[in-house]
Design an enzyme around this catalytic site. Structure first.
Site, short mmCIF file in Angstrom:
data_model
loop_
_atom_site.label_atom_id
_atom_site.label_comp_id
_atom_site.label_asym_id
_atom_site.label_seq_id
_atom_site.Cartn_x
_atom_site.Cartn_y
_atom_site.Cartn_z
N SER A 144 9.22 4.46 -2.08
CA SER A 144 9.24 3.91 -3.45
C SER A 144 9.00 4.99 -4.50
O SER A 144 8.25 5.95 -4.27
CB SER A 144 8.15 2.86 -3.61
N GLU A 175 8.81 -3.52 9.33
CA GLU A 175 7.65 -3.93 8.53
C GLU A 175 7.47 -5.44 8.58
O GLU A 175 6.36 -5.94 8.67
CB GLU A 175 7.81 -3.47 7.08
C1 FAD Z 1 0.22 -3.10 -0.64
C2 FAD Z 1 1.47 -2.29 -0.87
C3 FAD Z 1 1.72 -1.19 -0.08
C4 FAD Z 1 2.86 -0.42 -0.30
N1 FAD Z 1 3.04 0.72 0.47
C5 FAD Z 1 4.11 1.49 0.24
C6 FAD Z 1 4.28 2.70 0.99
O1 FAD Z 1 3.46 3.09 1.81
N2 FAD Z 1 5.36 3.45 0.74
C7 FAD Z 1 6.32 3.10 -0.17
O2 FAD Z 1 7.29 3.81 -0.31
N3 FAD Z 1 6.16 1.97 -0.94
C8 FAD Z 1 5.08 1.17 -0.74
N4 FAD Z 1 4.90 0.03 -1.50
C9 FAD Z 1 5.85 -0.25 -2.58
C10 FAD Z 1 6.73 -1.49 -2.33
O3 FAD Z 1 7.67 -1.25 -1.33
C11 FAD Z 1 7.37 -1.81 -3.68
O4 FAD Z 1 6.32 -2.14 -4.57
C12 FAD Z 1 8.33 -2.98 -3.56
O5 FAD Z 1 9.46 -2.64 -2.83
C13 FAD Z 1 8.77 -3.47 -4.96
O6 FAD Z 1 9.24 -2.43 -5.74
P1 FAD Z 1 8.70 -2.15 -7.23
O7 FAD Z 1 7.21 -2.19 -7.18
O8 FAD Z 1 9.35 -0.92 -7.71
O9 FAD Z 1 9.17 -3.40 -8.06
P2 FAD Z 1 10.61 -3.60 -8.70
O10 FAD Z 1 11.67 -3.32 -7.69
O11 FAD Z 1 10.68 -2.85 -9.98
O12 FAD Z 1 10.60 -5.14 -9.00
C14 FAD Z 1 9.93 -5.71 -10.13
C15 FAD Z 1 10.14 -7.21 -10.11
O13 FAD Z 1 11.55 -7.51 -10.23
C16 FAD Z 1 11.99 -8.30 -9.14
N5 FAD Z 1 13.33 -7.90 -8.72
C17 FAD Z 1 13.80 -6.64 -8.52
N6 FAD Z 1 15.09 -6.66 -8.10
C18 FAD Z 1 15.45 -7.96 -8.06
C19 FAD Z 1 16.67 -8.65 -7.71
N7 FAD Z 1 17.74 -7.97 -7.31
N8 FAD Z 1 16.66 -10.01 -7.76
C20 FAD Z 1 15.56 -10.72 -8.15
N9 FAD Z 1 14.39 -10.11 -8.51
C21 FAD Z 1 14.34 -8.77 -8.46
C22 FAD Z 1 11.01 -8.02 -8.02
O14 FAD Z 1 10.95 -9.08 -7.08
C23 FAD Z 1 9.70 -7.84 -8.80
O15 FAD Z 1 9.14 -9.11 -9.06
C24 FAD Z 1 3.77 -0.76 -1.32
C25 FAD Z 1 3.51 -1.87 -2.13
C26 FAD Z 1 2.38 -2.62 -1.92
C27 FAD Z 1 2.11 -3.79 -2.83
#
Ligand code: FAD
Length: 385
Positions: free
Chosen positions: A133, A246
């Site tokens: 991410s 995962e």
């Molecule tokens: C506890 C935890 C551990 C994690 N550990 C890791 C890790 O070790 N390594 C790593 O790389 N990442 C990690 N992550 C990150 C995680 O994979 C991302 O937070 C997740 O994929 C969401 O991406 P974002 O936070 O960028 O949100 P965004 O992608 O920006 O999304 C924001 C909002 O928009 C919505 N959204 C986005 N696209 C769409 C769509 N096409 N249709 C409908 N809704 C949409 C999402 O559902 C969300 O509500 C972790 C996250 C958490 C919470």
């Protein structure tokens, strides 16, 4: 391999074997069930516990026997994960190295990479972090911008990652980086030593007070040629494989949820807060948890780790877990706003409420899971892009 080498599908028998083993196992001081990711303080007791499990053949259950695993069925793995949750202990040091990186290296790694990295992972010596991410790329990983440029001797990395669990304790990172302009085929996967020049890690504090996440910055970090996993351009395929794995790890949460639900009921009773409205919500949640338990069982019985049922499970588990955490506000009332201090029963409920927010985001958000289910399982039209 005393514990699991004679794997059979007598799951009930295995369960009692696991239960007896876990009850009698010596627990290192400070060990707690910290979930998939240890904090920096959890590493020492978590590693000692992992080594005990490894010495008895209870780690890397899904790995092939030739790499020190047990080639165990999904049912076998799930039974062990559930018994660990019941015993209140982690089932391994951390999720990333064993559940995500191991299978990737076994499938895509060179012989040299397998020899170098798999055994320290199996023994719990090396913690890994998943560097996928970015501030502008989470749900849409094809938007990854961290760049890997070819140099005469290897690759030069520049960019930023975020939410990297356990990066502050990790020896290596599994890095998804851009090697070309094509959105999916322009991505490649690398192994990064976290102490390499040009890598800096900044821990982020969560609202529950723990620091499991980090930001990771790459500033002209030079990697050797053998840091690449698979071929250039194969990063997307490898990333999809890790994301699928995962989802598989979520089933063990059912047991932990039942335990938490009991504590919520006890706290409600102690405060005389269980009026008919709250009782009804609690019973509804209890029924959902059983539904989840049976869906998990069905997926396991199918024995197919790529089953669509795991997408349903991921969605149901995260949302049920979040709703269960939210119960804390109902049973504790205004006490849920006060820091109840470490170790108390109330603290555990408040923590569940705070951590519950993460469940519907990690490993793919609920919205994304719904998209996957709609498009790939129900065959609905694809969302416009
Ligand atoms: C506890 C935890 C551990 C994690 N550990 C890791 C890790 O070790 N390594 C790593 O790389 N990442 C990690 N992550 C990150 C995680 O994979 C991302 O937070 C997740 O994929 C969401 O991406 P974002 O936070 O960028 O949100 P965004 O992608 O920006 O999304 C924001 C909002 O928009 C919505 N959204 C986005 N696209 C769409 C769509 N096409 N249709 C409908 N809704 C949409 C999402 O559902 C969300 O509500 C972790 C996250 C958490 C919470």
């Amino acid at each position: 391999m005393s514990g699991v080498s004679e794997a059979s599908e007598d799951v009930a028998g295995l369960r009692s074997q696991f239960r007896a083993f876990l009850e009698n196992a010596p627990k290192p001081p400070g060990l707690r069930n910290y979930g998939p990711t240890p904090t920096a303080d959890d590493i020492e007791p978590g590693r000692a516990w992992h080594k005990y499990l490894a010495a008895n053949g209870y780690v890397c259950l899904h790995w092939p026997v030739e790499h020190g695993g047990a080639d165990a069925s999904v049912a076998f793995q799930a039974a062990f994960a559930e018994e660990c949750a019941r015993a209140g202990v982690p089932r391994q040091l951390a999720i990333t190295a064993i559940d995500l990186v191991g299978p990737v290296l076994i499938k895509f790694g060179t012989d040299e990479q397998k020899t170098r990295y798999l055994e320290p992972i199996r023994l719990g010596d090396d913690v890994w972090t998943q560097l996928f991410s970015e501030p502008g790329a989470g749900s849409d990983l094809a938007g990854v911008r961290t760049k890997a440029e070819k140099t005469p001797t290897g690759w030069r990395i520049n960019g930023q990652k975020v939410w990297s669990s356990a990066a502050n304790s990790a020896k290596f990172g599994l890095l998804l980086a851009r090697t070309g302009p094509e959105s999916h085929r322009g991505l490649s996967m690398f192994i990064v030593p976290m102490d390499a020049d040009g890598v800096s890690v900044r821990p982020l504090q969560q609202m529950d007070g723990e620091s499991k996440f980090n930001e990771v910055f790459f500033d002209n970090c030079e990697l050797a040629d053998d840091a690449l996993i698979g071929e250039p351009g194969q990063g997307w395929t490898i990333a999809i494989m890790t994301l699928g794995r995962e989802r598989l790890t979520l089933g063990s949460q059912a047991v932990a949820m039942f335990k938490l639900h009991e504590k919520m009921v006890a706290a409600g009773e102690a405060r005389d807060a269980l009026d008919p409205v709250l009782r009804r919500s609690m019973v509804k949640l209890w029924a959902r948890m059983w539904l989840l338990r049976y869906t998990w069982q069905r997926a396991i019985d199918e024995g197919d780790t790529t089953s669509a049922a795991f997408s349903v499970l991921k969605l149901m588990t995260s949302e049920t877990d979040r709703d269960l955490g939210d119960m804390a506000t109902e049973v504790l009332g205004t006490d849920a706003c006060i820091d109840p201090g470490e170790g108390s029963e109330d603290a555990e409920l408040v923590r569940a409420m705070l951590v519950g927010r993460a469940q519907t985001i990690l490993g793919g958000t609920s919205e994304i899971q719904r998209n996957i289910l709609g498009e790939r399982v129900l065959g609905l039209p694809k969302e416009p892009r």
